[in-house]
Design a protein around this motif. Structure first.
Motif, short mmCIF file in Angstrom:
data_model
loop_
_atom_site.label_atom_id
_atom_site.label_comp_id
_atom_site.label_asym_id
_atom_site.label_seq_id
_atom_site.Cartn_x
_atom_site.Cartn_y
_atom_site.Cartn_z
N VAL A 62 0.84 -1.21 0.00
CA VAL A 62 0.00 0.00 0.00
C VAL A 62 0.87 1.26 0.00
CG1 VAL A 62 -1.68 1.33 1.36
CG2 VAL A 62 -1.99 -1.14 1.06
N ALA A 63 1.93 1.25 0.81
CA ALA A 63 2.82 2.42 0.86
C ALA A 63 3.41 2.70 -0.52
CB ALA A 63 3.91 2.20 1.88
N GLY A 64 3.86 1.64 -1.17
CA GLY A 64 4.47 1.82 -2.48
C GLY A 64 3.50 2.39 -3.50
N VAL A 65 2.30 1.84 -3.53
CA VAL A 65 1.32 2.28 -4.53
C VAL A 65 0.78 3.67 -4.19
CG1 VAL A 65 -0.98 1.76 -5.49
CG2 VAL A 65 0.71 -0.07 -5.20
N MET A 66 0.69 3.97 -2.91
CA MET A 66 0.17 5.28 -2.50
C MET A 66 1.25 6.35 -2.47
SD MET A 66 -3.06 4.83 -2.14
CE MET A 66 -3.47 6.41 -1.45
N GLY A 67 2.52 5.95 -2.69
CA GLY A 67 3.61 6.92 -2.67
C GLY A 67 3.85 7.49 -1.29
N LEU A 68 3.65 6.67 -0.27
CA LEU A 68 3.83 7.12 1.11
C LEU A 68 4.96 6.35 1.77
CD1 LEU A 68 0.07 7.08 2.23
CD2 LEU A 68 1.50 9.13 1.96
N PRO A 69 5.66 6.99 2.74
CA PRO A 69 6.63 6.21 3.51
C PRO A 69 5.91 5.20 4.38
CG PRO A 69 6.41 8.44 4.40
CD PRO A 69 5.56 8.39 3.17
N LEU A 70 6.60 4.10 4.71
CA LEU A 70 6.00 3.06 5.54
C LEU A 70 5.46 3.62 6.86
CD1 LEU A 70 8.64 0.21 5.05
CD2 LEU A 70 6.36 0.34 4.04
N SER A 71 6.15 4.63 7.37
CA SER A 71 5.73 5.17 8.66
C SER A 71 4.42 5.93 8.58
CB SER A 71 6.82 6.11 9.20
OG SER A 71 7.12 7.10 8.22
N LYS A 72 3.95 6.19 7.36
CA LYS A 72 2.68 6.91 7.22
C LYS A 72 1.55 6.00 6.75
CE LYS A 72 2.28 11.72 6.90
NZ LYS A 72 3.01 12.20 8.08
N VAL A 73 1.79 4.68 6.86
CA VAL A 73 0.73 3.74 6.50
C VAL A 73 0.51 2.83 7.68
CG1 VAL A 73 0.03 1.87 4.96
CG2 VAL A 73 1.33 3.82 4.05
N ARG A 74 -0.72 2.72 8.08
CA ARG A 74 -1.04 1.88 9.23
C ARG A 74 -2.05 0.82 8.81
NH1 ARG A 74 -4.45 4.05 14.03
NH2 ARG A 74 -4.55 2.08 15.16
N ILE A 75 -1.64 -0.43 8.93
CA ILE A 75 -2.53 -1.54 8.58
C ILE A 75 -3.02 -2.14 9.88
CG2 ILE A 75 -2.76 -3.72 7.33
CD1 ILE A 75 -2.02 -1.34 5.53
N VAL A 76 -4.33 -2.13 10.07
CA VAL A 76 -4.94 -2.57 11.32
C VAL A 76 -5.83 -3.76 11.04
CG1 VAL A 76 -6.39 -1.92 13.26
CG2 VAL A 76 -4.92 -0.20 12.17
N GLN A 77 -5.62 -4.82 11.77
CA GLN A 77 -6.41 -6.01 11.54
C GLN A 77 -7.74 -5.94 12.29
OE1 GLN A 77 -5.61 -9.46 13.71
NE2 GLN A 77 -5.92 -10.89 12.04
N ALA A 78 -8.84 -6.15 11.58
CA ALA A 78 -10.12 -6.35 12.26
C ALA A 78 -10.13 -7.82 12.69
CB ALA A 78 -11.26 -6.07 11.30
N SER A 79 -11.15 -8.24 13.37
CA SER A 79 -11.25 -9.67 13.68
C SER A 79 -11.28 -10.38 12.34
CB SER A 79 -12.55 -9.93 14.45
OG SER A 79 -12.39 -10.95 15.38
N LEU A 80 -10.54 -11.46 12.22
CA LEU A 80 -10.35 -12.05 10.89
C LEU A 80 -11.20 -13.31 10.76
CD1 LEU A 80 -8.82 -11.85 8.28
CD2 LEU A 80 -6.85 -12.87 9.37
N GLY A 81 -12.07 -13.32 9.76
CA GLY A 81 -12.97 -14.46 9.58
C GLY A 81 -12.37 -15.54 8.71
N GLY A 82 -11.21 -16.01 9.13
CA GLY A 82 -10.56 -17.06 8.35
C GLY A 82 -9.66 -16.47 7.29
N SER A 83 -8.54 -17.15 7.05
CA SER A 83 -7.63 -16.66 6.02
C SER A 83 -6.93 -17.81 5.32
CB SER A 83 -6.62 -15.69 6.63
OG SER A 83 -5.88 -15.05 5.60
N PHE A 84 -6.20 -18.64 6.07
CA PHE A 84 -5.53 -19.81 5.50
C PHE A 84 -4.52 -19.39 4.44
CE2 PHE A 84 -8.81 -21.79 7.81
CZ PHE A 84 -10.02 -21.23 7.42
#
Lengths: 767, 289, 157
Positions: A217-239
């Motif tokens: 996301v940082a790369g595509v949005m042209g943002l530094p990693l420190s300005k991107v926050r990925i927050v997990q919601a409760s996850l309904g399965g992933s595998f």
């Protein structure tokens, strides 16, 4: 030393269940924000085409539409990728599979967004499509990407293959194929993206590999990693399934959030998920094996082609795991394995529980039964002759310096299943019955954690607060596997506290450093080790001050029963709370960071050899089936599954993983197939993509084997993925035992059992 | 979902009144398990029905009655009620069996037999059982009642001859002859939530060791459902037996090809419908009283 | 689209609402009443994540129009959760390792609730049939069946 043996190896109640049984757990689609817009994607209309023009004006004018974006709106890099940067969240130059997005709409409601999508007109120049991976490397094959259709070629070389075959009394060749399957988590993918006032982009949603997603996301949005926050919601399965496709969703929603200044939810329908999200690699596998008449394997020559689909994703890693393990848990002195990952215009393929192992285990465990039969040997007998033992050398030249328990797994499982008696009894009984009874087995070995494919390191933070409450953060995510509980157990064990005192902080990329993805069944061994280190670090601070108070040395102290006590004189103790106060008074920080790096391993890509993984696990599964040869219906009556986990920190969750993995493999073996014809997905929802129901899974006997591993916390190794790689070949072998029909392609659905081959519908279903 | 007006019919009369005026632009919803999926599939700009008429409150067409000669099942009766009904279990167990296999519990709780019949899927679970019971479909409209042999209402897959102003109000069938044996077999890809890959319903009457009556109705085999008389006739006057039942099964698969032609699925369907028929005949002959 | 007036009882509370005629029951629960415990997994009634109890029976709320529920009683997962603590089924799911990712859990619990309401001593086969419309990808169903069986066995005493 494990200070609290009661906390490790028992099954305290999972710490994240209360919210799940009451319906209060918040999954991605439950998120609501003021002013939130809803996004919908305009998907490609051809599996391979140049995009000539995208007309969005009419869509933009529709009442209720806030923005329509195309590739021109991408602020940063047009694509992302783990190794090859080829995955475009919004396609710019061309579309490469029907799940590609050509434009994305944000509107006040989903209904308006859908209407707007229909108003977007795209002009294409259709290009010839490539749908069979076996054609991808032919000179006249359509080019999916500039650099050619080869994503990767891995090899394993050992000994002298010609000599190996010369040494053999006979050479057996077989080919196997496995189908494209979907993770089919019950929760489809979803994100909510918004900007904080300071310009930080937050993407909440059904994320599995939060740092991979942040990177993309940082790369595509042209943002530094420190300005991107990925927050997990409760996850309904992933595998394994909510990684790249979540990056794609995050980018699409992020671009819309940027343009509109409002939060944007992009929620996939099940159809979107089946068409767009990456799948398990279909494989075509050719095996050539040399054996002596006494049953000794002398050589294996293996060639595999993996369908990577439109984007490389994890193909390089998946195929590498395959090239390492392709010979199975057997002694093979001469090995020549080549695995090719290639592009096509099918849905791209990536990580899915097993990651290159369910494919190959289907092949080599079917093959072992076939060879045994050629030699007039029992399948079990033939395997026992060839399986790996302690200190043996693998196909990649690695010495196995831990307990190699594949033999033990075979012994335990066959005994539990009543193997010998049933192998004899069923064929006799079948003579007078329509429904045939069969029993089959499969065994495997599996390298734990990422292996030499990447840097394997992860961290954990344990913080003790002034009131004695504790929180625990790691870089790894809960997705139902029980990670929060097991990590909480470890922290509780090292701090001498009840598990209820540990608050596991839901993870997000802004609160801990990148600790790698929650994949490769690495969480217990890597994450657990980091948690252990962090907890011990915090405990050491407490012991430091308590030692002064009690006039002993810190080494004399242990933490147990909410006290710090003298090991040999437990009456001399300080309560945990008092110890905390002492530490704070002394100006000590009770925040402890644990970082764990994997032991050294290596891989020589040129030579095709190396110490690929620092440890391995072993397993065996037996399936007892009933086959109706007149209709092709197979029922799995009972499964016995033995897995060496090193140490079961929480046996209940281990059992849950075994049962879940078996059910997934039953689907793989009998039911599931993402059918694609000319790039078009024909199985559009769960009425056509069939996974097992409660009436399709018989009795599962989970057997836990524990052979202490020096690299794991309390000796623990892993469980998640080995459980999903065995039942399909066990079923195939059981079907053969029942019917005498050997089928070398999955799934073993009704038509394959009756006809021996797949039936393909000529007509396409229009989306 | 496309927009529409939703009207609830509080009585059959109300429903029929409405349909007589606006039936051509309306769709009826009862259990909704087919219609809701259809509506969801429509693009938001598509032209769908102007009105959805909800007939779930119309209790008068729900329920099972037995007058000693004929059993009448209200069209609005859910599959669960049919599969557990003492009347049906006793007098038409093949229908109870068929209805017990529809979808899963959640579907059987609200999906209706009327919906299953009118949806007209060649893979409908209940239809072969009803056809083997020589069922009739009862339609009501403002102008009166229309009764038709069930098998005759089907024009082509997913299309019956129901008129815009009609509601299917009941399915009825005579009691099976004394001593009749029946069975129903459904083959699905999995054991629940499964479409009939194929199914078959049979009825046999055996007197003094000979078959005096036979009815065979296969599903997911032909464009429209029917009894396979060419297969039934083979068995009349004969003793039940392996060879006879195999011939009957083959006659069914031959007739399937006769009516549907050879298609992509025929290599599988041909041997399997024959086998299922043979098996159903065996089950009926040996147990299905 | 003209709005429809709807009187509906959800979890024992009566509501009078104005809704779009094409609103699904699932959306009424999640969007209008903010009861997000009921989930959407497929939209076509093939996964059971949207299961609720309607007049005592388990149904897929994605296949029902809200407008069809005039005067009827719906129970969602929120409705079977006591003020404090957990009900016996919820407790049993917790005790028996029957929950992993939890997405199927509300639907599973409601299907089990409906089953035990009508049949308090189900066999294993009956339990499996009762939950056969609730797909789970995590657990392989084993511990879910055990959790429901434990409640059934417990209620025998």
């Amino acid at each position: 030393m494990n200070q609290n043996p009661k906390m490790i190896g028992t099954s305290p109640k999972r710490v994240d269940v209360r919210e799940k049984v009451t319906g209060t757990a918040r999954y991605g689609e439950d998120l609501r924000m003021a002013g939130m817009l809803y996004a919908k994607v305009k998907h490609a209309e051809y599996p391979h085409a140049k995009i000539l023009s995208v007309k969005t004006a009419r869509a933009e004018k529709l009442k209720g539409v806030a923005a329509v974006v195309t590739a021109a709106d991408v602020p940063g890099n047009p694509a992302f990728g783990a190794i090859i940067i080829d995955n475009q969240p919004i396609a710019g130059d061309k579309v490469r599979y029907l799940g590609d997005a050509v434009a994305v709409v944000a509107a006040e409601t989903e209904a308006i967004a859908e209407k707007a999508v229909n108003l977007i007109k795209v002009k294409y120049k259709e290009l010839p499509g490539l749908f069979d991976p076996r054609e991808s490397l032919k000179p006249d094959a359509p080019l999916i990407h500039e650099g050619g259709n080869l994503i990767v070629h891995h090899k394993t070389r050992r000994g002298d293959i010609a000599a190996g075959f010369a040494d053999a009394d006979r050479v057996i060749e077989r080919s196997y194929s496995v189908q494209r399957v979907d993770h089919a988590y019950i929760e489809p993918e979803v994100v909510v993206a918004y900007f904080e006032p300071d310009g930080t982009l937050v993407v909440k949603g059904s994320h599995q590999s939060i740092f991979n997603i942040r990177s993309a996301v940082a790369g595509v949005m042209g943002l530094p990693l420190s300005k991107v926050r990925i927050v997990q919601a409760s996850l309904g399965g992933s595998f394994g399934g909510k990684d790249d496709c979540m990056s794609v969703l995050g980018c699409r929603a992020g671009i819309l959030a940027l343009k509109t200044g409002r939060p944007v939810m992009l929620s996939n329908s099940r159809e979107d998920s089946l068409v767009e999200s990456y799948k398990r690699h279909p494989y075509f596998m050719d095996y050539k094996v040399g054996v002596k008449d006494d049953g000794t394997i002398t050589a294996m020559e293996i060639k595999m082609v993996a369908d990577g689909g439109a984007y490389a994703s994890m193909t390089q890693f998946v195929t590498w795991r395959s090239v390492v393990h392709a010979t199975g848990p057997y002694r093979v002195p001469h090995v020549k394995t080549d695995v090719y990952g290639v592009y096509t215009n099918n849905t791209y393929t990536g990580a899915f529980r097993g990651f290159g192992s369910p494919q190959i285990t289907f092949a080599y465990e079917s093959l072992m039964d076939e060879i045994a039969e050629q030699l007039g040997m029992e399948p079990l007998q033939f395997r026992r002759m060839n399986i790996l033992h302690d200190n043996d050398i693998t196909a990649t030249g690695q010495k196995l310096d831990h307990t190699v328990s594949v033999g033990q797994a075979l012994d335990v499982t066959t005994k539990a299943a009543g193997w010998e008696a049933k192998r004899k009894k069923f064929p006799e009984e079948n003579a007078g019955r329509i429904i045939k009874h069969g029993i089959g087995l499969a065994c495997s070995y599996r390298g734990v954690a990422l292996g030499a494919e990447g840097v394997d390191a992860t961290g954990a933070i344990v913080r003790i607060h002034p009131d004695g409450s504790v929180d625990l953060t790691t870089a790894l995510v809960e997705m139902g596997q029980g990670l929060k509980t097991v990590f909480s157990q470890i922290a509780a064990a090292e701090l001498g506290l009840p598990i209820g005192r540990i608050q596991y902080r839901k993870t997000d990329t802004s609160i801990i450093i990148d600790g790698g993805p929650t994949v490769a069944s690495r969480s217990t061994i890597m994450g657990g080790s980091a948690v252990k280190k962090a907890a011990i670090g915090a405990r050491e601070k407490l012991c430091q001050v308590v030692a002064v108070k009690l006039g002993v040395v810190p080494e004399d102290l242990i933490a147990r029963d909410e006290k710090i006590m003298v090991k040999d004189d437990p009456a001399r103790s300080v309560s945990f709370l008092d110890a905390v106060a002492l530490a704070l008074d002394a100006g000590l920080s009770l925040s402890s960071f644990g970082w764990h790096v994997s032991p050294p391993i290596w891989w020589d890509e040129e030579e095709g050899k190396g110490d690929a993984y620092f440890t391995y696990v072993y397993g065996c599964q037996i399936a007892e089936v009933e086959v109706d040869p007149e209709t092709g219906k197979v029922n799995v009556i009972e499964v016995w599954a033995a897995h060496d986990v090193g140490k079961a920190i929480n046996p209940d969750t281990v059992r849950g993983q075994i049962c879940g993995g078996v059910a997934t493999a039953i689907g793989y073996g009998l039911l599931e197939d993402v059918e694609m014809v000319d790039g078009v997905t024909k199985t559009m929802n769960l009425d056509e993509y069939l996974i097992p129901t409660a009436m399709d899974v018989g009795k599962i006997n989970a057997i836990i084997l524990e052979n202490y591993d020096k690299y794991g916390p309390y000796g623990a190794k892993c469980i998640a993925e080995p459980t999903a790689e065995l039942c399909a070949p066990a079923i195939a072998n059981a079907v053969y035992h029942a019917t005498g029909k050997r089928i070398r392609d999955l799934p073993l659905n009704l038509e394959r059992i009756v006809l021996g081959h797949k039936l393909v519908k000529k007509k396409r279903r229009v989306r | 979902m496309i927009p529409f007006t939703l009207i609830r019919a509080e009585s059959l009369q109300q429903a029929l009144d409405f349909l007589s005026r606006e039936g051509s632009n309306a769709k009826i919803i009862a259990g909704g398990t087919d219609l809701m999926v259809e509506l969801r599939d429509l693009s938001p700009d598509a032209k769908g029905p102007d009105t959805i008429l909800d007939i779930t409150p119309v209790d008068e067409i729900r329920g099972i009655k037995d007058d000693g000669g004929t059993i009448t099942v209200g069209a609005l009766t859910p599959h669960r009620e049919i599969s557990t009904s003492p009347i049906i279990l006793q007098a038409a167990p093949l229908l109870a069996s068929a209805c017990s296999t529809v979808g899963a519990t959640q579907h059987r709780n609200i999906a209706t037999i009327g919906g299953n019949v009118i949806n007209g899927s060649p893979a409908a679970d209940s239809v072969p059982a009803l056809i083997a019971l020589n069922a009739e479909a009862v339609f009501q409209s403002k102008s009166g009642e229309r009764v038709s042999l069930l098998k005759d209402i089907y024009l082509k897959p997913y299309q019956t001859d129901i008129k815009d102003d009609e509601i299917l109000t009941a399915i009825r069938f005579p009691h099976l002859p004394d001593g009749a044996r029946s069975s129903y077999i459904k083959l699905g890809r999995r054991n629940a939530l499964a479409i009939s890959r194929m199914n078959v319903a049979v009825v046999l009457v055996i007197k003094d060791g000979k078959i005096t009556e036979a009815r065979i109705s296969p599903g997911s085999t032909m464009p429209t459902p029917d009894r396979i008389t060419v297969a039934e006739e083979i068995m009349i006057g004969e003793e039940p037996g392996e060879e006879l039942f195999r011939r009957a099964g083959k006659a069914v698969s031959d007739e399937m090809i006769n009516r549907s032609g050879r298609r992509w699925s025929t290599p599988y369907k041909e041997p399997v419908i024959a086998a299922l028929t043979t098996r159903a005949l065996w089950v009926a002959a040996s147990e299905g009283v | 689209m003209k709005k429809l007036k709807l009187n509906i009882t959800v979890n024992g509370i009566s509501h009078t609402l104005r809704i779009a005629p094409n609103l699904r029951l699932l959306d009424l629960l999640r969007e209008e009443l903010h009861l997000t415990g009921t989930k959407e997994g497929c939209g076509i009634g093939e996964c059971g994540a949207c299961t609720v109890i309607l007049d005592g029976r388990a149904v897929n709320s994605c296949l029902i129009l809200a407008g069809q529920c005039e005067g009827r009683e719906i129970t969602t997962i929120e409705g079977v959760t006591p003020e404090d603590g957990l009900n016996p089924l919820q407790q049993s799911f917790l005790d028996n390792g029957a929950v992993q990712c939890g997405f199927c859990t509300p639907g599973m619990i409601l299907s089990a609730t409906a089953l035990l309401h009508h049949n308090s001593t189900p066999t294993e086969a009956e339990i499996r049939e009762a939950i056969s419309g609730n797909l789970c990808r995590c657990t392989g169903y084993t511990q879910i069946v055990e959790a429901i069986q434990a409640v059934a066995d417990g209620s025998k005493e």
